[in-house]
Each structure stands twice: as C-alpha cells, then as structure tokens.
Scaffold this motif. Sequence first.
Motif, mmCIF file in Angstrom:
data_model
loop_
_atom_site.group_PDB
_atom_site.id
_atom_site.type_symbol
_atom_site.label_atom_id
_atom_site.label_comp_id
_atom_site.label_asym_id
_atom_site.label_seq_id
_atom_site.Cartn_x
_atom_site.Cartn_y
_atom_site.Cartn_z
ATOM 1 N N ARG A 148 66.360 -7.153 -15.324
ATOM 2 C CA ARG A 148 65.329 -6.193 -14.951
ATOM 3 C C ARG A 148 64.380 -6.800 -13.912
ATOM 4 O O ARG A 148 64.078 -7.978 -13.954
ATOM 5 C CB ARG A 148 64.560 -5.829 -16.208
ATOM 6 N N ARG A 173 62.624 -13.195 -10.809
ATOM 7 C CA ARG A 173 61.927 -13.072 -12.081
ATOM 8 C C ARG A 173 61.516 -14.432 -12.646
ATOM 9 O O ARG A 173 60.591 -14.511 -13.446
ATOM 10 C CB ARG A 173 62.826 -12.379 -13.113
ATOM 11 N N GLU A 190 65.986 -10.782 -22.868
ATOM 12 C CA GLU A 190 64.612 -10.306 -22.794
ATOM 13 C C GLU A 190 64.244 -9.863 -21.388
ATOM 14 O O GLU A 190 63.312 -9.102 -21.188
ATOM 15 C CB GLU A 190 63.656 -11.399 -23.281
ATOM 16 N N MET A 191 64.954 -10.375 -20.398
ATOM 17 C CA MET A 191 64.678 -9.917 -19.041
ATOM 18 C C MET A 191 65.719 -8.893 -18.598
ATOM 19 O O MET A 191 65.863 -8.627 -17.406
ATOM 20 C CB MET A 191 64.651 -11.103 -18.110
ATOM 21 N N GLU A 249 62.390 -3.096 -22.980
ATOM 22 C CA GLU A 249 62.271 -3.408 -24.402
ATOM 23 C C GLU A 249 61.799 -4.830 -24.649
ATOM 24 O O GLU A 249 61.192 -5.098 -25.662
ATOM 25 C CB GLU A 249 63.585 -3.157 -25.113
ATOM 26 N N GLY A 250 62.049 -5.723 -23.678
ATOM 27 C CA GLY A 250 61.577 -7.083 -23.874
ATOM 28 C C GLY A 250 60.067 -7.195 -23.761
ATOM 29 O O GLY A 250 59.463 -8.098 -24.307
ATOM 30 N N GLU A 251 59.451 -6.284 -23.028
ATOM 31 C CA GLU A 251 58.019 -6.399 -22.776
ATOM 32 C C GLU A 251 57.229 -5.340 -23.535
ATOM 33 O O GLU A 251 56.270 -5.642 -24.221
ATOM 34 C CB GLU A 251 57.752 -6.240 -21.272
ATOM 35 N N LEU A 252 57.645 -4.104 -23.377
ATOM 36 C CA LEU A 252 56.828 -3.005 -23.885
ATOM 37 C C LEU A 252 57.467 -2.324 -25.091
ATOM 38 O O LEU A 252 57.206 -1.168 -25.344
ATOM 39 C CB LEU A 252 56.619 -1.968 -22.780
ATOM 40 N N VAL A 253 58.296 -3.021 -25.832
ATOM 41 C CA VAL A 253 58.990 -2.485 -26.999
ATOM 42 C C VAL A 253 59.896 -1.329 -26.568
ATOM 43 O O VAL A 253 61.072 -1.513 -26.386
ATOM 44 C CB VAL A 253 58.013 -2.046 -28.099
ATOM 45 N N ARG A 269 60.661 -7.197 -12.013
ATOM 46 C CA ARG A 269 59.280 -7.179 -12.468
ATOM 47 C C ARG A 269 58.567 -6.047 -11.746
ATOM 48 O O ARG A 269 58.947 -5.658 -10.648
ATOM 49 C CB ARG A 269 58.618 -8.516 -12.173
ATOM 50 N N TYR A 270 57.516 -5.560 -12.375
ATOM 51 C CA TYR A 270 56.822 -4.387 -11.862
ATOM 52 C C TYR A 270 56.402 -4.551 -10.404
ATOM 53 O O TYR A 270 56.695 -3.706 -9.559
ATOM 54 C CB TYR A 270 55.604 -4.141 -12.749
ATOM 55 N N LEU A 299 50.972 1.440 -21.118
ATOM 56 C CA LEU A 299 51.509 0.635 -20.015
ATOM 57 C C LEU A 299 52.808 1.227 -19.501
ATOM 58 O O LEU A 299 53.054 1.281 -18.305
ATOM 59 C CB LEU A 299 51.735 -0.797 -20.484
ATOM 60 N N THR A 334 48.948 0.866 -26.772
ATOM 61 C CA THR A 334 48.884 0.144 -25.498
ATOM 62 C C THR A 334 50.234 0.057 -24.831
ATOM 63 O O THR A 334 50.349 0.194 -23.618
ATOM 64 C CB THR A 334 48.347 -1.275 -25.730
ATOM 65 N N TYR A 335 51.265 -0.183 -25.622
ATOM 66 C CA TYR A 335 52.599 -0.267 -25.027
ATOM 67 C C TYR A 335 52.961 1.042 -24.345
ATOM 68 O O TYR A 335 53.471 1.066 -23.222
ATOM 69 C CB TYR A 335 53.638 -0.568 -26.109
ATOM 70 N N PRO A 383 60.288 -7.165 -30.118
ATOM 71 C CA PRO A 383 61.673 -7.569 -29.848
ATOM 72 C C PRO A 383 61.828 -8.934 -29.180
ATOM 73 O O PRO A 383 62.870 -9.555 -29.333
ATOM 74 C CB PRO A 383 62.201 -6.443 -28.962
ATOM 75 N N SER A 384 60.839 -9.405 -28.458
ATOM 76 C CA SER A 384 61.123 -10.648 -27.737
ATOM 77 C C SER A 384 60.085 -11.718 -27.985
ATOM 78 O O SER A 384 59.630 -12.380 -27.071
ATOM 79 C CB SER A 384 61.239 -10.376 -26.260
#
Lengths: 445, 458
Positions: free
Chosen positions: A320, B250, B172-173, A235-239, A322-323, A161, A157-158, B66-67
Amino acid sequence: MNPTTPQYGDLALFGHDPLWLVILKALVLFIGLVLLTLFTTWFERRVVARMQQRVGPNRAGPFGLLVPLADGIKLALKEGITPANADKVVYLLAPMIAAAAAMLVFAVIPLGPVVSIFGVSTPLQLTDFSVSTLYILAIASIGIYGIVLAGWSSGSTYSLLGGLRSSAQMVSYEIAMGLSFVAVFLYAGSMSTSQIVAGQTDWWYAVLLLPSFVIYLISMVGETNRAPFDLPEAEGELVAGFHTEYSGLRWAMFFLAEYVNMINVSAVAITLFLGGWRAPAPISTVWSGANDGWWPILWFLGKILVMLFVFVWLRGTLPRLRYDQFMRFGWKVLIPISIVWILLVSAWRGIRNEYGTDLRTTLIWLGVILFAIAAIAFLLDLRRAPEDEVVEPTYDPYAGGYPVPPLPGQEFTYTRRAPQTVPATVVETSALESTGQELEGDRNE
Amino acid sequence: MADVTYEEAYGDVLGDDAAADDMYAGAYDTTEGRVYTVTGADWDSVLAPPEGEKERVVVNMGPQHPSTHGVLRLILELEGETVTEARCGIGYLHTGIEKNLEYRTWTQAVAYVTRMDYLAPIANEAGYVYAVEKLLGIVDDVPERAQLVRIITLELNRIQSHLVCLATGGFEMGALTAMTNGFRDRELVLDLLEMITGLRMNHAFIRPGGVAQDIPEGGVAKIREVMRKLPNQLDGVPQLLVDNGIWKDRTSGVGYLDLAGCMALGITGPVLRAAGLPYDVRKAQPYFGYEKFDFDVPTADSCDVYGRFLVRLEEMNQSIRIVEQACDMLEPGPVMVADKKIAWPAQLSIGGDGMGNSLEHIRHIMGESMEALIHHFKIVTEGFHVPAGQVYSAIEAPRGELGVHIVSDGGTRPYRVHFRDPSFNNLQATAAMCEGGQVADVIGAVASIDPVMGGVDR
C-alpha cells in the motif's frame, strides 16, 4: 435494417421504450449487478488464493461458488451495531448513499447493439443522453458522500481518518479520471456512451489514446479504494477505515458498493477505451456476426472479467502507498501529464481540422517527441534525489549527542568532549565557610 | 495487625454505614500496614487539551489492533495524519513467568522460559540454560554434539522468526503475497524444528547440561535438504519487495534511528546493525562454540525500516550457512552432560503411544535397580543444587541481545531470574522513531522493531 430507424450511435434510439421494458431493464441490471458482486468476491478470493498458493473458498456449492451467498446471509442475520457516539441518522444513511450511487452508474453503460425484446426493438442499454459520461462522474461523486459521511458520523477516530483520507483521495483522483475522459470526448466528438462505443468500430481508444487509458486505469483503482490505493480502509493502520464501526447488513452495503464500483469503473474503462461491447479483434475479424444480436453481452462480460482480474492482480502484488505519496502521485504526476496530453491531442485535432492530413505525419512525430520530452522531464524530476553535499564522515564519538563506538574502518580517537584529567586544586576553606553562612542566612530569613 | 487503621489515619471517607452494613470486608479493611490507594484521573480530563490549546486527537492503537504485534498499545497523538506524540502501553500479556521460575526446579524452568518470546523459544531456552551452566561451572563439559544441535536449532529459530517479521511487516503495509510467501517458507523450518524437538513452538528442548534428545535418524539429511532448498524459497519475499518502488518509498527514511540513538536507548539486534554497527553477541562474546563458525554480520547504513528489512534478509542467509557448517561438524556422541547428578536421567523415545520416557529406562528403574529409581525420583522431583552466586549471560536472539541474570542461593530453585528481553529494550525506540512521522509510518517502524509482546511483558 429499415432505413427509417436510426443507426446505432444515434441518440434518437433512446427514450422510446415502453414503461414495462424500462422496468424490466432496470430490474435485470440490478439483479445482474448483485449477482456479479457475489461472483466477484468469490473470483477475487479464489484468484488471490491461487497467487498465494492457497486454495481459497471451496466449501459451499461447486468450487465454493455459494460461499459469497452464505456470507451474505450471515451478514444479513448479524446485529447492526450503532455506536453511542454516532450521529444516528447520518450513520444509517451513509451506507444507503454509497450502495445506491454505485447501482446508478450502469444505467448508461451500453451492453450491446439493438436487439428485439418481446417484439420491441431496443438497444441493450437502459438509457443514454448527450452527456451520459458526465452523469457517470457525477454519480461517482455522490458515492463519495456515503464514505465521507460514514467516516464522520461513526464517532470513531479510525473512521474519521478513513473518511478524511477517502474524501481527499477520491476528489483528487476524480480530477485525473475526468481529465483522462477529455481526450476520448475530443476523438469521439460526443459525451454519450453509445456514441463513444460507436466511434470505436475500427480502433479502440485504448490504442489511439494510450496515455489517457493508462491514467484512467490508475485513477480507477484510486477511485475504488482498492489495493495499492486502499488507504481509506488500510487495515494495518486504520483497522477498517471508514467502515470500522459498521456491522451486519450496513457493512454489507458498503461491501456491495465497493464491489459494484469495481464493476462500474471496469465497465466505464471498457466503454470508453476497450471498444465497449464489441468483440475483440481476432474474433470480430474471423466471425462477422460476433457484434450482432445478444453475443456482445458475452464479450462485455469477458472484458469485465479481465478488468476484475487486473484488480485482483494488483492486490496480490503491491504493498500500500502512504497517504502523502499517494496524493503527490495524483497531483504532481497524473494530473500534469493528463493536462499536457490533452493539450497535445486537442492541438493535433485542431491542426488536422484546419490543414487536413498533409501536416499530419510531421505533427504526429512532433507531438510524440514533445510528449516524450515532457514525460521524461517529469520522471527525472521525480526520481531526482535531493542534492546533499557529501560530507566525509569523520569519527566523532559525541557527534550524535551520545557517545558511540567506532564503526568498522573508523579509528577510535579522543575528542574534545572525552574525559580529561584536571589537576587537583586546593579548595580554600574560607570560600566554603562563606557559602555556608549565606545558606544559613537564607534559612534564617 | 496494623497499628493505625485506615479510618484513624484518613478519616471516615466511606461514611459510617458503609463498613458496618457490609458483610464482606470493605475496600480499605486490610490487616497489613499502611494502605496506598492509587487512582487514575478521569479519562475525560486526561484527554482534554491543556489550557489555551485546541482540540487534540488521541488514538489508542491497540491493544486490539490488527498490526500491533499482539497486544501492544500505542497511544498516538495526531495532528491530521502526523503523529506528534507516540507512547507505548505494555503489560497486557504479563504472565509472571519470571516469578514462577522461583518455584520450579532449574530444569523445569526451561518449559516456562520457552513461552516468553514465543517467536524465539529456542533462544529463550538457550539464554537461560547458558546462564545456569555458567553458574554450575559446566560450560565446557557440555558435549560437542549437544552444542551443535543447540546451534542448529538456534539458527533455524532465527530464520523462522525473521520470516514472521518480514511476512507480518509486509502484510501490515499491504503486501499480502509477501506474507503468505513468508509463512509458506516458515513451514519448512518449523517442520525441521518439529522433527528435531518434537514441537513447532514452546519446545523446552535445550536443558541444563545438553539437549532433551538427539536429532532423529535421517534428521541431518533432512536438514541439509531443506537448507539446499531454502535460499531459493526465501526469494518469495524479497522478489516482491526489495526492488519494489512502492515498498522502498514506504520504508526508506522511515523509522529513522541512528547509531547514537540506538546506543542511548540500548537497542540491539537488526535495528542496531541497520545503523551500521556490526554488534552481534555471536561474534562479540561467542557462546556454544560460535567462534568456530564462518559467518558474516550483515549491516546497513540507512538507519531506517528498509535497512532493517535488508539486514534481516541477509541474516537468514547467514543462518543457513551456519546450519550447514554445523551439520558438517556433527559427530556421533552424547547430547547430555556426563555428570549424572545434573543430567536428566532418561532420554526421550518414541513409543506406541507417542513420545515419552524410553521404555528401556523405565524397565531399568522399575525392575532392575532400586538405586536408579531413587536417583530418578530425586533428580526429577527435587532437582539439582546450583552453587550460590549470580551470573549474567547474553546470547544473540533474533531480535537482539537476550540477557539472562540469574541469582542462586544454592538451592534447587532459582532465587531470582531476570530476562533482558530485546523486544522490551527495543520497544523504547518507538517514540524516537515515530514522532513527527505519519500514522502509516508508525506501523512500519513498529514492524521493523519486531517486538514480541510475550517477551516484552514476560
């Protein structure tokens, strides 16, 4: 120079190299890119470490320069895992597509003027043709396939996405990128990279077409999935996004593709906006021979280094996006501004061609004013907060559906739903009995 | 022995031969009472969409992600990038600390509770010790200096915990430099804690009756120096983020939880204060003498991740104020209660081989006084008795109200100790904050709750 040989900027220069020279140029480009990638990873880690008061890699070789090489050897020796759910063929193909596409762009990047290689006079560029800039865009699009297919075929899934995000992101930022090229085409009157460089002998297009340059700078970061636009591999969201499931040499190919792509977009920015291989102003004014012979490669590499530093700088500074914010920025800001800017540039070019330079000054100012108005209107529209009517907060402990204590400045008051005293009433026994009978009746049935 | 065997009750499920041929005890051969077998459903059937619905995407974010702040497992149901359902899976870091406490003396328990919420070890110790002292009835007998040292370490602990929250939340962000800046500043605070307690974490420093040892010589000056330096240093995170447009986009309006939601879910700490209510146990029910200090309880009214971020930033400044005031109030004196039946017999000291029992004390008990040796032996091995009864006490940990409920049966060990860890209660808000948002917002929302799984699972 012999008057019969074509001048630089003439496409007739290309296509006459002997085969051995073509192979030599291609080989040098390939090896150069791989070496530059190794250097870039080291450079990024060292610079970002310095920004963060760390040391960075400093073990293997002088200043840790051989650390990327050690990393590469490690990756080559690691097992390449294929997940059970993966679509095997596509899974293996995806990193190759990504890496191969990344390598192709440099074929049309001019690295210098005509030089003599083993007695053959040839420009420092593998090839060029009348639409080579479009070729760059086309190759960049093919590179996206690598990422999308990797995300889709991993069976995770990661990854899915990540692949989804990157396809949407790169497609929309490619539009902004393509639009930023248009003004350059209008000015240079050509889509060939060597002719565009030749057109910047006096002024860099970054100065003449500043809005285009800015738009390109933003979209090139989006195009390469770098911070702050690194959503596909957030990496914080989708590894690790689309390459979560990859390991070993296949992962290394994605890594290579990402860094080569960074170098690619930097090279395109230099070619289209920053004067190509030409020496920057103070050097070229002082030293007339700066743009002859092999020296331009030095200027070119120097400019690449500056662009790479910008990439690292952004990564060290910004969080980062957001989408949805990122897509909104692309579609609602970059692309409309691009279109308006192209309209202005083409109108000005058209008017100048029709009426000569008389009208020019007036129209410049008109254009500047119009553009400023358009830009301000856009920014205001973005910044405008949704207009909610301000409701004077009155204290109602039950307003939120759950009782809350009064905040500072609020007085505790009893409200409609606060517990009330109800006078006790006598319950008639006959009523109780009747219900009891009904219940019994139910049970009997 | 059971009256009815499993097979009598349920029939021969395994088949005749399964039990007979196996030399080891079978799964159902137990000697105690009725056996309940709990089995889950097949994973595919759990994931399969309900009748009449299309395919749904369920993502297990964590426990290795990771988070997710350690081993939190977030079970997200996605529709594209939108989260339609968010649930927490906890228990991956269960260590049985609360149960272990029932088999240790009242003093030894300190070394266990400090390992619960590993980012706020001092707060765990303080909460526990405060409850024990309430049961002992010696709250007012604890020396003034010990209380002040407790407050200094508590506030230093709060600063370092908030710095981890801000740093990891930023990381994480994607704000890498905010992270390294945060951890850089945290080192200063950890150095102070190391100087005072001897350890960077898991201090086991606050003991029933006082603290393990006094601040070393020159320590107060060092604390003052760092407190002077810290406000400038702490700018490393806010300068990168407070006015950063991307950061604001964010975090503003993300992870929204208003006051009613906080009250319904029992949320405390920065999350509650970001909803506007200035509830802080240090003000509401002062302990250790917090009523003597002049500090503010920062609040925000935005109820979102950005508000919590600002509240934490300001709380660090308030903590610096408190530490400075505590340094001014410090006066020489003992740091352990005078009652020798409770106080640990020896203070620690630094010897040639590092920190340990003071040599002077050892010479005293080994060479001079048999009674002292007996006393030392008794109180170290057996411990002291705590009057029977139960008590609930609360302190303000970095993440919110840390409640400790202790039941004593009058012995030298607790009958039961329960911690109301703020991470655990606050984690309930995950679903309320995340559902309907984007995947990326889940990260921000969870980071703003700042759960520490060591505290959640205990």
